[in-house]
Design a protein around this motif. Structure first.
Motif, PDB file in Angstrom:
ATOM      1  N   GLY A  41       0.806  -1.217   0.000  1.00 45.93           N
ATOM      2  CA  GLY A  41       0.000   0.000   0.000  1.00 45.93           C
ATOM      3  C   GLY A  41       0.836   1.262   0.000  1.00 45.93           C
ATOM      4  O   GLY A  41       0.460   2.267  -0.620  1.00 45.93           O
ATOM      5  N   VAL A  44       1.956   1.853  -3.548  1.00 42.96           N
ATOM      6  CA  VAL A  44       0.852   2.369  -4.360  1.00 42.96           C
ATOM      7  C   VAL A  44       0.641   3.856  -4.054  1.00 42.96           C
ATOM      8  O   VAL A  44       0.461   4.668  -4.966  1.00 42.96           O
ATOM      9  CB  VAL A  44      -0.430   1.556  -4.115  1.00 42.96           C
ATOM     10  N   GLN A  48       1.160   7.425  -6.534  1.00 45.60           N
ATOM     11  CA  GLN A  48       0.120   8.414  -6.779  1.00 45.60           C
ATOM     12  C   GLN A  48       0.508   9.808  -6.292  1.00 45.60           C
ATOM     13  O   GLN A  48      -0.214  10.769  -6.526  1.00 45.60           O
ATOM     14  CB  GLN A  48      -1.176   7.969  -6.093  1.00 45.60           C
ATOM     15  N   ALA A  61       0.971   0.773 -10.459  1.00 49.02           N
ATOM     16  CA  ALA A  61      -0.437   0.736 -10.857  1.00 49.02           C
ATOM     17  C   ALA A  61      -1.348   0.219  -9.749  1.00 49.02           C
ATOM     18  O   ALA A  61      -2.439   0.741  -9.538  1.00 49.02           O
ATOM     19  CB  ALA A  61      -0.604  -0.120 -12.108  1.00 49.02           C
ATOM     20  N   ASP A  62      -0.898  -0.835  -9.034  1.00 49.43           N
ATOM     21  CA  ASP A  62      -1.780  -1.465  -8.058  1.00 49.43           C
ATOM     22  C   ASP A  62      -0.949  -2.302  -7.085  1.00 49.43           C
ATOM     23  O   ASP A  62       0.282  -2.374  -7.200  1.00 49.43           O
ATOM     24  CB  ASP A  62      -2.837  -2.327  -8.756  1.00 49.43           C
ATOM     25  N   ARG A  63      -1.631  -2.944  -6.142  1.00 42.47           N
ATOM     26  CA  ARG A  63      -0.933  -3.733  -5.119  1.00 42.47           C
ATOM     27  C   ARG A  63      -0.180  -4.922  -5.717  1.00 42.47           C
ATOM     28  O   ARG A  63       0.884  -5.294  -5.217  1.00 42.47           O
ATOM     29  CB  ARG A  63      -1.918  -4.195  -4.047  1.00 42.47           C
ATOM     30  N   GLU A  65       1.347  -5.055  -8.617  1.00 40.99           N
ATOM     31  CA  GLU A  65       2.618  -4.539  -9.142  1.00 40.99           C
ATOM     32  C   GLU A  65       3.546  -4.158  -7.996  1.00 40.99           C
ATOM     33  O   GLU A  65       4.759  -4.381  -8.065  1.00 40.99           O
ATOM     34  CB  GLU A  65       2.379  -3.326 -10.042  1.00 40.99           C
TER      35      GLU A  65
END
Length: 198
Positions: A41, A44, A48, A61-63, A65
């Motif tokens: 997290g 991620v 951002q 991109a997401d958890r 990755e």
């Protein structure tokens, strides 16, 4: 090992892979420790954050990755090509990243990189983490030279480098491509035997 020029390796192969990645204490209860899958997290969130994305060219991109990136961090330690730590809050989640890229044990050099999530900025943690990792890399691991580079448009990183004892060595023109074009880059470095910063 001895090179073809008859020069011994600065750091023998196996010095990283042959032992666990250490936990390095920092003031105020912070610590540098290996990344864990449950830290996904934080990666991620970093992907951002506008400042991290801008200065570190970093996206996640997401958890899934993020977990793959964390697995690669451990692979790089075993391959002795990189060493990446989570900056951990006291009894809390990861608040940032600091590490060594382009590790060259034979040549005795690496590049120090870092970023912090917004809640950890402004309290001196970047400086403390940079000093601590530099001390480990130059003294415990045995590297000879660490470089720290940043865009000339990022004065905060210039201050961190100076406070952490990295001497300014010059400007590399058009050295790094960012989203808004090519940036000149400041080069700072510490070498073994440099005095510890006050």
């Amino acid at each position: 090992m001895i090179s073809s020029a008859g020069i011994p390796d600065v750091v023998p192969a196996g010095r990283m892979a042959g032992r666990p990645q250490p936990v390095l204490g920092l003031p105020g209860g912070f610590a540098l420790r290996p990344w864990r899958p449950e830290d996904a997290g934080a990666l991620v969130a970093a992907g951002q954050d506008p400042a991290i994305r801008r200065w570190n060219l970093f996206t996640v991109a997401d958890r899934a990755e993020a977990r793959a990136r964390i697995a690669r961090m451990h692979e790089r330690w075993r391959a002795e090509t990189g060493a990446v730590w989570a900056v951990e809050r006291p009894e809390g989640p990861a608040a940032g990243l600091i590490g060594l890229n382009d590790v060259d044990l034979a040549g005795g050099a690496a590049e120090l990189v870092y970023w912090l999530l917004p809640a950890a900025r402004g309290g001196g943690i970047a400086v403390a983490a940079t000093r601590r990792l530099a001390r480990w890399a130059l003294t415990d691991l045995g590297l000879h030279r660490l470089r720290l580079c940043h865009s000339t448009a990022n004065p905060a990183s210039c201050r961190v480098a100076g406070k952490a004892g990295f001497a300014f060595e010059g400007t590399q023109r058009g050295a790094l491509l960012h989203a808004d074009g090519w940036h000149d880059q400041h080069l700072h470095a510490r070498v073994a035997g440099d005095p510890e910063p006050a």
